[in-house]
Design an enzyme around this catalytic site. Structure first.
Site, short mmCIF file in Angstrom:
data_model
loop_
_atom_site.label_atom_id
_atom_site.label_comp_id
_atom_site.label_asym_id
_atom_site.label_seq_id
_atom_site.Cartn_x
_atom_site.Cartn_y
_atom_site.Cartn_z
N HIS A 16 0.86 -1.21 0.07
CA HIS A 16 -0.05 -0.24 0.08
C HIS A 16 0.75 1.28 -0.02
O HIS A 16 2.28 1.20 0.14
CB HIS A 16 -0.90 -0.01 1.07
CG HIS A 16 -0.29 0.20 2.51
ND1 HIS A 16 -1.01 0.97 3.67
CD2 HIS A 16 0.98 -0.19 2.98
CE1 HIS A 16 -0.25 0.77 4.72
NE2 HIS A 16 0.92 0.51 4.25
N CYS A 25 5.80 6.18 4.66
CA CYS A 25 4.56 5.10 4.09
C CYS A 25 4.15 6.02 3.25
O CYS A 25 3.05 5.30 2.37
CB CYS A 25 3.63 4.78 5.30
SG CYS A 25 4.43 3.69 6.44
N HIS A 75 -1.04 -10.55 -1.66
CA HIS A 75 -0.36 -10.05 -3.09
C HIS A 75 -0.96 -9.06 -3.75
O HIS A 75 -0.83 -8.99 -4.92
CB HIS A 75 0.11 -11.19 -3.53
CG HIS A 75 1.20 -11.94 -2.87
ND1 HIS A 75 0.98 -13.10 -1.92
CD2 HIS A 75 2.63 -12.02 -3.04
CE1 HIS A 75 2.09 -13.25 -1.29
NE2 HIS A 75 3.02 -12.57 -1.96
N GLU A 136 0.44 -5.18 11.50
CA GLU A 136 0.98 -4.85 10.33
C GLU A 136 2.51 -5.15 10.43
O GLU A 136 3.13 -5.44 9.39
CB GLU A 136 0.82 -3.17 10.28
CG GLU A 136 1.63 -2.43 9.04
CD GLU A 136 1.03 -0.86 8.89
OE1 GLU A 136 0.19 -0.65 8.62
OE2 GLU A 136 2.14 -0.19 9.32
#
EC number: 4.1.2.50
Length: 150
Positions: A16, A25, A75, A136
């Site tokens: 992501h 991020c 994936h 995570e």
């Protein structure tokens, strides 16, 4: 009969990027997610039922979570469809990548809410989603509890 909580754990790999974020991020990256799903209900008391004594068969819970989350997100790369990342998503799709566009910033916090909604919609009568834990990294996770969302 007492209410009993049962938990099943799942793992999947997902990429992501957080559009507009002020840290690392903002870049496309991935995680080895661990999802713990806890449901609550009363064990089946009918001795003639093949699932006698179970709240829900673990394999039935696995089927729901696998179809709604693991098979879809494993994936894949997740992007917020309301940002310019939609252009990157289209390019990746054109190159054969599995991309999921969501209407939220794909943080663990927002993903766990999405996952809760998906699971709740599939649970059989008498079974309630109690909590989700989406891990995570080894030290970072988001949790969703039904009691916090009444």
């Amino acid at each position: 009969m007492s209410n009993i909580r049962i938990t099943k754990q799942f793992s999947f790999e997902t990429g992501h990027a957080l559009y507009g974020y002020d840290g690392k991020c903002k870049n496309v990256h991935g995680h080895s997610y661990k999802l713990s799903v806890t449901v609550i209900g009363k064990p089946i008391t009918n001795r003639n039922d093949v699932k006698f004594g179970m709240v829900i068969d673990f394999s039935d819970l696995k089927k729901i979570v696998k179809e709604e989350i693991v098979d879809q997100f494993d994936h894949a790369t997740v992007f917020n469809e309301t940002t310019p990342h939609v252009e990157l998503a289209q390019e990746l799709k054109n190159r054969g990548h599995h991309v999921i566009l969501v209407n939220y910033q794909p943080t663990s916090e927002n993903m766990v809410v999405d996952f809760a909604e998906r699971i709740i919609s599939r649970l059989p009568a008498g079974i309630t989603l109690f909590s989700l834990k989406l891990q995570e990294t080894e030290s970072s996770f988001a949790e969703w509890f039904a009691s916090d969302n009444l």
